[in-house]
Scaffold this motif. Structure first.
Motif, PDB file in Angstrom:
ATOM      1  N   UNK A  12      70.205 -16.924  10.696  1.00  0.00           N
ATOM      2  CA  UNK A  12      69.485 -18.180  10.902  1.00  0.00           C
ATOM      3  C   UNK A  12      68.188 -18.202  10.088  1.00  0.00           C
ATOM      4  N   UNK A  13      67.491 -17.072  10.035  1.00  0.00           N
ATOM      5  CA  UNK A  13      66.260 -16.984   9.250  1.00  0.00           C
ATOM      6  C   UNK A  13      66.540 -17.192   7.765  1.00  0.00           C
ATOM      7  N   UNK A  14      67.579 -16.561   7.238  1.00  0.00           N
ATOM      8  CA  UNK A  14      67.893 -16.704   5.814  1.00  0.00           C
ATOM      9  C   UNK A  14      68.300 -18.131   5.473  1.00  0.00           C
ATOM     10  N   UNK A  15      69.054 -18.765   6.350  1.00  0.00           N
ATOM     11  CA  UNK A  15      69.428 -20.171   6.122  1.00  0.00           C
ATOM     12  C   UNK A  15      68.179 -21.034   6.102  1.00  0.00           C
ATOM     13  N   UNK A  16      67.274 -20.828   7.066  1.00  0.00           N
ATOM     14  CA  UNK A  16      66.024 -21.596   7.076  1.00  0.00           C
ATOM     15  C   UNK A  16      65.173 -21.310   5.846  1.00  0.00           C
ATOM     16  N   UNK A  17      65.137 -20.067   5.401  1.00  0.00           N
ATOM     17  CA  UNK A  17      64.372 -19.710   4.212  1.00  0.00           C
ATOM     18  C   UNK A  17      64.898 -20.444   2.980  1.00  0.00           C
ATOM     19  N   UNK A  18      66.202 -20.446   2.805  1.00  0.00           N
ATOM     20  CA  UNK A  18      66.802 -21.132   1.653  1.00  0.00           C
ATOM     21  C   UNK A  18      66.538 -22.631   1.732  1.00  0.00           C
ATOM     22  N   UNK A  19      66.710 -23.224   2.912  1.00  0.00           N
ATOM     23  CA  UNK A  19      66.465 -24.663   3.049  1.00  0.00           C
ATOM     24  C   UNK A  19      64.995 -25.004   2.826  1.00  0.00           C
ATOM     25  N   UNK A  20      64.084 -24.166   3.298  1.00  0.00           N
ATOM     26  CA  UNK A  20      62.654 -24.389   3.111  1.00  0.00           C
ATOM     27  C   UNK A  20      62.292 -24.338   1.626  1.00  0.00           C
ATOM     28  N   UNK A  21      62.824 -23.350   0.919  1.00  0.00           N
ATOM     29  CA  UNK A  21      62.533 -23.222  -0.515  1.00  0.00           C
ATOM     30  C   UNK A  21      63.128 -24.400  -1.290  1.00  0.00           C
ATOM     31  N   UNK A  22      64.352 -24.795  -0.953  1.00  0.00           N
ATOM     32  CA  UNK A  22      64.963 -25.941  -1.631  1.00  0.00           C
ATOM     33  C   UNK A  22      64.202 -27.229  -1.355  1.00  0.00           C
ATOM     34  N   UNK A  23      63.755 -27.415  -0.132  1.00  0.00           N
ATOM     35  CA  UNK A  23      62.966 -28.599   0.185  1.00  0.00           C
ATOM     36  C   UNK A  23      61.642 -28.587  -0.577  1.00  0.00           C
ATOM     37  N   UNK A  24      60.987 -27.438  -0.614  1.00  0.00           N
ATOM     38  CA  UNK A  24      59.735 -27.329  -1.374  1.00  0.00           C
ATOM     39  C   UNK A  24      59.941 -27.591  -2.850  1.00  0.00           C
TER      40      UNK A  24
END
Length: 110
Positions: free
Chosen positions: A53-65
């Motif tokens: 869950x953390x890695x998925x959130x990390x990838x989504x956060x970076x893509x959104x940024x």
């Protein structure tokens, strides 16, 4: 004022920490909401699921940024010059309107 190399390093460190810990805060907030709503018990989550869950959130956060960065860059590059030209034309038109005599009666009576 020029930016020193130590200020650049501190800024990069802060950006890196935000990228690293912001998804963790989202994961904790999500888990807390699910636990409080009764949909999830903390004992049901394994360490592997939490890391996933953390890695998925990390990838989504970076893509959104990155998406926000690219959108901002595109707006500055393509839209801002046109907007500035429009503002300059409007200011020039306002300046000529103020310089022209109105030909009417002056309402300033002292």
């Amino acid at each position: 004022m020029p930016v020193s190399s130590s200020q650049k390093r501190i800024a990069l460190l802060v950006i890196g920490l935000v990228i690293l810990f912001a998804p963790a805060l989202f994961v904790v907030a999500t888990l807390e909401f699910l636990i409080l709503s009764g949909d999830l018990a903390l004992s049901e989550i394994s360490l592997l699921e939490f890391v996933e869950l953390y890695l998925i959130d990390l990838v989504l956060f970076v893509l959104l940024g990155y998406g926000v960065y690219r959108l901002t860059f595109w707006l500055i590059e393509n839209q801002l010059p046109e907007a500035l030209d429009t503002v300059e034309e409007t200011e020039a038109a306002d300046a000529t309107d103020e310089a022209e005599p109105s030909g009417g009666v002056n309402e300033d009576r002292s």
